[in-house]
Design a protein around this motif. Structure first.
Motif, PDB file in Angstrom:
ATOM      1  N   ASN A   2       0.835  -1.197   0.000  1.00  0.00           N
ATOM      2  CA  ASN A   2       0.000   0.000   0.000  1.00  0.00           C
ATOM      3  C   ASN A   2       0.871   1.250   0.000  1.00  0.00           C
ATOM      4  N   MET A   3       0.223   2.408  -0.142  1.00  0.00           N
ATOM      5  CA  MET A   3       0.945   3.656  -0.293  1.00  0.00           C
ATOM      6  C   MET A   3       1.727   4.021   0.966  1.00  0.00           C
ATOM      7  N   SER A   4       1.161   3.705   2.140  1.00  0.00           N
ATOM      8  CA  SER A   4       1.844   4.040   3.388  1.00  0.00           C
ATOM      9  C   SER A   4       3.155   3.271   3.518  1.00  0.00           C
ATOM     10  N   GLU A   5       3.155   1.994   3.130  1.00  0.00           N
ATOM     11  CA  GLU A   5       4.394   1.213   3.155  1.00  0.00           C
ATOM     12  C   GLU A   5       5.414   1.790   2.187  1.00  0.00           C
ATOM     13  N   GLN A   6       4.953   2.179   1.026  1.00  0.00           N
ATOM     14  CA  GLN A   6       5.841   2.760   0.022  1.00  0.00           C
ATOM     15  C   GLN A   6       6.478   4.047   0.543  1.00  0.00           C
ATOM     16  N   PHE A   7       5.686   4.867   1.235  1.00  0.00           N
ATOM     17  CA  PHE A   7       6.218   6.121   1.755  1.00  0.00           C
ATOM     18  C   PHE A   7       7.192   5.875   2.902  1.00  0.00           C
ATOM     19  N   LEU A   8       6.785   5.058   3.888  1.00  0.00           N
ATOM     20  CA  LEU A   8       7.592   4.856   5.095  1.00  0.00           C
ATOM     21  C   LEU A   8       8.916   4.164   4.813  1.00  0.00           C
ATOM     22  N   TRP A   9       8.905   3.174   3.926  1.00  0.00           N
ATOM     23  CA  TRP A   9      10.086   2.324   3.786  1.00  0.00           C
ATOM     24  C   TRP A   9      10.846   2.516   2.474  1.00  0.00           C
ATOM     25  N   VAL A  10      10.369   3.460   1.645  1.00  0.00           N
ATOM     26  CA  VAL A  10      11.107   3.782   0.416  1.00  0.00           C
ATOM     27  C   VAL A  10      11.297   5.297   0.299  1.00  0.00           C
ATOM     28  N   ILE A  11      10.182   6.040   0.213  1.00  0.00           N
ATOM     29  CA  ILE A  11      10.268   7.478  -0.037  1.00  0.00           C
ATOM     30  C   ILE A  11      10.909   8.214   1.130  1.00  0.00           C
ATOM     31  N   PHE A  12      10.441   7.959   2.345  1.00  0.00           N
ATOM     32  CA  PHE A  12      10.953   8.672   3.514  1.00  0.00           C
ATOM     33  C   PHE A  12      12.451   8.447   3.730  1.00  0.00           C
ATOM     34  N   PRO A  13      12.949   7.206   3.696  1.00  0.00           N
ATOM     35  CA  PRO A  13      14.403   7.021   3.853  1.00  0.00           C
ATOM     36  C   PRO A  13      15.216   7.748   2.798  1.00  0.00           C
ATOM     37  N   TYR A  14      14.767   7.696   1.527  1.00  0.00           N
ATOM     38  CA  TYR A  14      15.500   8.403   0.473  1.00  0.00           C
ATOM     39  C   TYR A  14      15.442   9.915   0.677  1.00  0.00           C
ATOM     40  N   MET A  15      14.314  10.436   1.132  1.00  0.00           N
ATOM     41  CA  MET A  15      14.215  11.868   1.426  1.00  0.00           C
ATOM     42  C   MET A  15      15.232  12.264   2.490  1.00  0.00           C
ATOM     43  N   CYS A  16      15.345  11.458   3.547  1.00  0.00           N
ATOM     44  CA  CYS A  16      16.272  11.756   4.640  1.00  0.00           C
ATOM     45  C   CYS A  16      17.721  11.708   4.160  1.00  0.00           C
ATOM     46  N   ILE A 163      18.059  -6.799   5.212  1.00  0.00           N
ATOM     47  CA  ILE A 163      17.927  -6.940   3.759  1.00  0.00           C
ATOM     48  C   ILE A 163      17.256  -5.697   3.167  1.00  0.00           C
ATOM     49  N   TRP A 164      16.222  -5.199   3.855  1.00  0.00           N
ATOM     50  CA  TRP A 164      15.566  -3.959   3.401  1.00  0.00           C
ATOM     51  C   TRP A 164      16.554  -2.809   3.391  1.00  0.00           C
ATOM     52  N   PHE A 165      17.357  -2.680   4.441  1.00  0.00           N
ATOM     53  CA  PHE A 165      18.312  -1.580   4.560  1.00  0.00           C
ATOM     54  C   PHE A 165      19.343  -1.631   3.442  1.00  0.00           C
ATOM     55  N   ARG A 166      19.906  -2.794   3.196  1.00  0.00           N
ATOM     56  CA  ARG A 166      20.903  -2.907   2.120  1.00  0.00           C
ATOM     57  C   ARG A 166      20.264  -2.664   0.765  1.00  0.00           C
ATOM     58  N   GLY A 167      18.997  -3.036   0.618  1.00  0.00           N
ATOM     59  CA  GLY A 167      18.290  -2.810  -0.641  1.00  0.00           C
ATOM     60  C   GLY A 167      18.150  -1.335  -0.971  1.00  0.00           C
ATOM     61  N   LEU A 168      18.034  -0.484   0.072  1.00  0.00           N
ATOM     62  CA  LEU A 168      17.951   0.958  -0.167  1.00  0.00           C
ATOM     63  C   LEU A 168      19.187   1.463  -0.896  1.00  0.00           C
ATOM     64  N   PHE A 169      20.356   0.992  -0.475  1.00  0.00           N
ATOM     65  CA  PHE A 169      21.596   1.494  -1.048  1.00  0.00           C
ATOM     66  C   PHE A 169      21.961   0.794  -2.355  1.00  0.00           C
ATOM     67  N   MET A 170      21.300  -0.311  -2.635  1.00  0.00           N
ATOM     68  CA  MET A 170      21.480  -0.962  -3.934  1.00  0.00           C
ATOM     69  C   MET A 170      20.389  -0.550  -4.913  1.00  0.00           C
ATOM     70  N   LEU A 171      19.553   0.425  -4.462  1.00  0.00           N
ATOM     71  CA  LEU A 171      18.440   0.954  -5.267  1.00  0.00           C
ATOM     72  C   LEU A 171      17.433  -0.133  -5.620  1.00  0.00           C
ATOM     73  N   ARG A 172      17.301  -1.105  -4.720  1.00  0.00           N
ATOM     74  CA  ARG A 172      16.295  -2.151  -4.891  1.00  0.00           C
ATOM     75  C   ARG A 172      15.536  -2.353  -3.581  1.00  0.00           C
ATOM     76  N   PRO A 173      14.889  -1.284  -3.071  1.00  0.00           N
ATOM     77  CA  PRO A 173      14.202  -1.398  -1.780  1.00  0.00           C
ATOM     78  C   PRO A 173      12.949  -2.259  -1.874  1.00  0.00           C
ATOM     79  N   ASP A 174      12.723  -3.078  -0.862  1.00  0.00           N
ATOM     80  CA  ASP A 174      11.544  -3.936  -0.819  1.00  0.00           C
ATOM     81  C   ASP A 174      10.786  -3.653   0.473  1.00  0.00           C
ATOM     82  N   PRO A 175       9.801  -2.746   0.445  1.00  0.00           N
ATOM     83  CA  PRO A 175       9.072  -2.381   1.661  1.00  0.00           C
ATOM     84  C   PRO A 175       8.300  -3.538   2.274  1.00  0.00           C
TER      85      PRO A 175
END
Length: 228
Positions: A2-16, A163-175
């Motif tokens: 859902n959109m909230s998961e996408q924001f919290l675990w993908v968009i928000f970390p990249y914004m920070c 795994i989620w954390f490392r995915g952020l830096f590999m540009l493959r985040p999985d919320p």
């Protein structure tokens, strides 16, 4: 998803992360004279020294533990001979001990900033916010380590959060990996990213100004002036 998961675990970390990088560059280029931590040692020294000592003694091992737990895959640890039991003992008991030390130091520093009137007057709004936020982050991390791990022994953050954390830096985040993570770990992760967004605009920037050149610098000689 859902959109909230996408924001919290993908968009928000990249914004920070973006604010952290761009904010540091902007501040360094436009306001280098504020690139420091204003000292209040002349106002109160005893509580500052004890709190700072405890915080720094605790936070360095805590940071190294986060680097190992989040950055190094579980399979790599196993190949190095670090078993699941050994890692768990180190993470819970070692991490718990240094977490308590860090929390005690941060509590003393935060209490000092709020309860000593002269120190509070010298503090800016960002100082107060950072102190409270850091105290909360450390508390939630300690709570997740000492209580959530025992309440949810089947949960392994190295198979989800790491795994989620490392995915952020590999540009493959999985919320979706964060969906069943305990709330205490989620809050700790989100507030951890939030402090990175605050970082460039607070006194935390002094972390990057460690005076390493002092180590090799020649001694300064002082000579008494001989009056005629």
């Amino acid at each position: 998803m859902n959109m909230s998961e996408q924001f919290l675990w993908v968009i928000f970390p990249y914004m920070c992360i973006v604010v952290f990088i761009v904010g540091h560059i902007f501040r360094y280029r436009t306001d280098q004279f504020s690139w420091t931590a204003k000292s209040s040692e002349f106002i109160e020294k005893k509580q500052l020294m004890l709190g700072s000592l405890l915080f720094h003694l605790g936070v360095i091992p805590v940071i190294l533990g986060h680097v190992a737990g989040l950055g190094i895959p579980k399979t790599w640890m196993n190949s190095l001979g670090v078993s699941e039991h050994l890692y768990h003992m180190g993470a819970v008991y070692g991490g718990g001990f240094f977490g308590v030390v860090t929390l005690a130091g941060m509590f003393l520093l935060t209490s000092r900033r709020f309860t000593i009137r002269s120190v509070r007057r010298l503090s800016t709004a960002s100082d107060l916010i950072v102190n409270v936020l850091l105290l909360f982050i450390v508390f939630m991390g300690l709570y997740a380590t000492l209580f959530t791990n025992f309440a949810r022994p089947e949960f392994d953050y190295r198979e989800t959060i790491s795994i989620w954390f490392r995915g952020l830096f590999m540009l493959r985040p999985d919320p979706a990996l964060m969906r069943d993570v305990p709330v205490s770990f989620k809050i700790h992760a989100l507030t951890g990213f939030a402090i990175f967004a605050f970082w460039p605009f607070t006194r935390l920037v002094h972390v990057w100004s460690v005076p390493l050149n002092y180590v090799g610098r020649s001694y300064i000689l002082y000579r008494r002036h001989k009056s005629s």
